[in-house]
Enzyme design. Structure first.
Site, mmCIF file in Angstrom:
data_model
loop_
_atom_site.group_PDB
_atom_site.id
_atom_site.type_symbol
_atom_site.label_atom_id
_atom_site.label_comp_id
_atom_site.label_asym_id
_atom_site.label_seq_id
_atom_site.Cartn_x
_atom_site.Cartn_y
_atom_site.Cartn_z
ATOM 1 N N HIS A 20 -7.008 -6.913 65.821
ATOM 2 C CA HIS A 20 -6.438 -8.127 66.415
ATOM 3 C C HIS A 20 -5.230 -8.469 65.543
ATOM 4 O O HIS A 20 -5.372 -8.957 64.423
ATOM 5 C CB HIS A 20 -7.510 -9.219 66.378
ATOM 6 C CG HIS A 20 -7.279 -10.334 67.352
ATOM 7 N ND1 HIS A 20 -7.136 -10.135 68.705
ATOM 8 C CD2 HIS A 20 -7.181 -11.678 67.166
ATOM 9 C CE1 HIS A 20 -6.956 -11.290 69.309
ATOM 10 N NE2 HIS A 20 -6.970 -12.240 68.397
ATOM 11 N N LYS A 165 -2.878 -15.349 76.087
ATOM 12 C CA LYS A 165 -2.101 -15.825 74.932
ATOM 13 C C LYS A 165 -1.692 -14.581 74.153
ATOM 14 O O LYS A 165 -2.550 -13.778 73.774
ATOM 15 C CB LYS A 165 -2.998 -16.764 74.122
ATOM 16 C CG LYS A 165 -2.507 -17.131 72.746
ATOM 17 C CD LYS A 165 -3.176 -18.416 72.293
ATOM 18 C CE LYS A 165 -3.664 -18.321 70.866
ATOM 19 N NZ LYS A 165 -4.179 -19.603 70.361
ATOM 20 N N LYS A 167 -0.064 -12.879 70.868
ATOM 21 C CA LYS A 167 0.202 -13.164 69.458
ATOM 22 C C LYS A 167 1.519 -12.502 69.076
ATOM 23 O O LYS A 167 1.658 -11.270 69.174
ATOM 24 C CB LYS A 167 -0.939 -12.612 68.601
ATOM 25 C CG LYS A 167 -2.217 -13.424 68.733
ATOM 26 C CD LYS A 167 -2.055 -14.773 68.052
ATOM 27 C CE LYS A 167 -3.363 -15.515 67.972
ATOM 28 N NZ LYS A 167 -3.248 -16.791 67.267
ATOM 29 N N ASP A 196 1.544 -17.406 70.830
ATOM 30 C CA ASP A 196 1.208 -18.102 69.592
ATOM 31 C C ASP A 196 1.930 -17.402 68.449
ATOM 32 O O ASP A 196 1.729 -16.205 68.220
ATOM 33 C CB ASP A 196 -0.311 -18.061 69.365
ATOM 34 C CG ASP A 196 -0.757 -18.953 68.216
ATOM 35 O OD1 ASP A 196 0.113 -19.533 67.529
ATOM 36 O OD2 ASP A 196 -1.979 -19.062 67.996
ATOM 37 N N GLU A 222 2.940 -21.818 71.045
ATOM 38 C CA GLU A 222 2.046 -22.488 70.096
ATOM 39 C C GLU A 222 2.554 -22.304 68.668
ATOM 40 O O GLU A 222 2.880 -21.192 68.263
ATOM 41 C CB GLU A 222 0.651 -21.868 70.261
ATOM 42 C CG GLU A 222 -0.412 -22.409 69.327
ATOM 43 C CD GLU A 222 -1.800 -21.846 69.671
ATOM 44 O OE1 GLU A 222 -1.995 -21.336 70.801
ATOM 45 O OE2 GLU A 222 -2.690 -21.917 68.807
ATOM 46 N N ASP A 247 -0.893 -26.454 66.577
ATOM 47 C CA ASP A 247 -2.206 -25.908 66.205
ATOM 48 C C ASP A 247 -2.435 -26.151 64.708
ATOM 49 O O ASP A 247 -3.070 -27.139 64.322
ATOM 50 C CB ASP A 247 -2.278 -24.415 66.566
ATOM 51 C CG ASP A 247 -3.577 -23.775 66.082
ATOM 52 O OD1 ASP A 247 -4.475 -24.496 65.609
ATOM 53 O OD2 ASP A 247 -3.726 -22.535 66.173
ATOM 54 N N LYS A 271 -9.274 -27.852 67.685
ATOM 55 C CA LYS A 271 -10.308 -26.940 67.184
ATOM 56 C C LYS A 271 -11.341 -27.770 66.440
ATOM 57 O O LYS A 271 -10.977 -28.562 65.563
ATOM 58 C CB LYS A 271 -9.688 -25.917 66.230
ATOM 59 C CG LYS A 271 -8.673 -25.007 66.898
ATOM 60 C CD LYS A 271 -8.022 -24.066 65.908
ATOM 61 C CE LYS A 271 -7.194 -23.011 66.628
ATOM 62 N NZ LYS A 271 -6.448 -22.138 65.708
ATOM 63 N N GLU A 325 -9.623 -21.535 75.027
ATOM 64 C CA GLU A 325 -9.600 -20.137 74.584
ATOM 65 C C GLU A 325 -10.916 -19.850 73.854
ATOM 66 O O GLU A 325 -10.927 -19.170 72.832
ATOM 67 C CB GLU A 325 -8.382 -19.875 73.683
ATOM 68 C CG GLU A 325 -8.346 -20.773 72.458
ATOM 69 C CD GLU A 325 -7.170 -20.531 71.523
ATOM 70 O OE1 GLU A 325 -6.186 -19.899 71.940
ATOM 71 O OE2 GLU A 325 -7.263 -20.974 70.365
#
Ligand code: MUC
Ligand code: MG
Length: 383
Positions: A20, A165, A167, A196, A222, A247, A271, A325
């Site tokens: 990731h 989304k 990255k 993001d 983001e 965020d 979050k 998410e």
């Protein structure tokens, strides 16, 4: 009085289904801290504290979360009433400053225990749910445009996700724009595309970035710049039509108030971990709503327990304009819940039952538990 008898923490390391790739690290494994609170009447509560990429996303790590709980929070709370969650969390704030993820993990276990004892869900403790399912985005972050496109097409075909989304922020702005454009043109209008940047851009890079993303038709960007640069974030929010989401800038209600007072962002990624628990997250949500700021349920890529806790809270929120998410368990190679959270029809189903409404599979937890003799556990940073 039902007392908090014992608070136990366990670090569990679960491999991810693929690398990731984020702007600051590449995750091959997710390390989570499971919290189990045992109460004097024999009842139990579960919580989870999880961050991303060791200490590369934020100041807390699995090891620091465990230390904060074992060394400072557990000895303070053990012996207190388990039913007075506010009293316990207020004391927790006094003995451990900062460390919102550690706070969240313990607070979740207290809500879960209370709900189980009363036979009600955590959503009921927060006033009751207004939805039984919610839209759920997926993050495309394989590091390769073609692989991301294939992954997104597979998700669309399965009707699992239609919000993606991406990255970005690791490559140059031009390379990132080309990557996003390739995905956007492959998926067309079948999906919502968001990005993001995880704070990676300077303000001048962000100007180029936002104008390029806007031209492609990306819906939202983001945390394009550093979390402390609120004036610059406001400038970006005001200067472009594309929605700007905060965020990392949101570490609880105090930050939420600063961002909202200046209207420095259009949307909040809320979050539970970063906010310091479910109660604090509900305060962040209230601030956003009062300021007319949009809401999105964010994740620290928690496994099942942390995700289920967030699901309970967000099921009580009417105006979840940007969806969620809350897909963390799906990024992991294995499931540690006895019954997984169900994902279908581009959404997740809110689990029903007392507390956070999920239970652990003890065999799986034992399998992935970090070996106690492996005190030299090292996380190789891939940047
Ligand atoms: C973040 O910064 O939002 C959320 C989804 C994902 O893939 O990473 C996280 C962290
Ligand atoms: Mg983010």
């Amino acid at each position: 009085m039902t007392k908090i008898e014992h608070i136990e923490t366990t670090i569990v390391d679960i491999p991810t289904i693929r690398g990731h790739v984020l702007s600051m690290t590449t995750m091959l494994v997710q390390s989570i801290v499971l919290v189990r609170v045992r109460f004097s009447d024999g009842s139990e509560g579960l919580g989870e504290g999880t961050s991303i990429g060791g200490m590369s996303y934020g100041a807390e790590s699995p090891e620091s979360i465990k230390l904060a709980i074992d060394t400072y929070i557990a000895p303070t709370l053990e012996g207190m009433s388990g039913d007075d969650v506010n009293a316990a969390t207020n004391l927790m704030q006094k003995v451990v400053r900062g460390n919102p993820i550690a706070h969240c993990a313990v607070e979740t276990a207290l809500w879960d225990g209370l709900g189980r004892r009363l036979g009600v869900s955590v959503s009921q403790l927060f006033g009751g749910k207004v939805r039984s399912s919610m839209p759920v985005a997926w993050t495309l972050a394989s590091g390769n445009s073609d692989q991301d496109i294939a992954e997104a097409q597979e998700m669309l075909a399965q009707r699992r996700h239609n919000i993606f989304k991406l990255k970005i922020g690791k490559r140059t702005v031009q390379e990132d724009i080309a990557h996003v454009a390739a995905i956007k043109s492959a998926l067309g209008d079948d999906a919502s595309i968001r990005v993001d940047v995880n704070q990676a851009w300077t303000i001048s890079q962000a100007r180029w970035g936002l104008s390029g993303l806007q031209e492609i038709g990306v819906d939202l960007v983001e945390q394009p710049i550093g979390s402390r640069h609120l004036k610059a974030l406001k400038h970006l929010t005001d200067a472009y039509e594309i929605a700007v989401m905060a965020d990392e800038a949101l570490q609880g209600p105090d930050d939420a108030l600063l961002v909202a007072a200046d209207r420095a962002a259009d949307v909040f990624a809320v979050k539970i971990a970063q906010s310091g628990g479910l109660k604090r997250a509900s305060e962040v949500i209230a601030i956003a709503q009062a300021a007319g700021i949009g809401l999105y349920a964010g994740t620290m890529l928690e496994a099942g327990v942390g995700t289920a806790a967030a699901v309970q809270l967000f099921s009580t929120i009417e105006a979840l304009d940007w969806g969620t998410e809350l897909f963390g368990p799906l990024l992991l190679k294995d499931e540690i819940l006895a019954t997984p959270i169900a994902y279908s029809d581009f959404s997740l189903k809110v689990p029903e039952g007392p507390g956070i409404a999920v239970d652990l599979d003890p065999g799986k937890v034992a399998h992935y538990k970090r070996d106690r003799s492996d005190s030299q556990h090292r996380v190789a940073a891939i940047t």
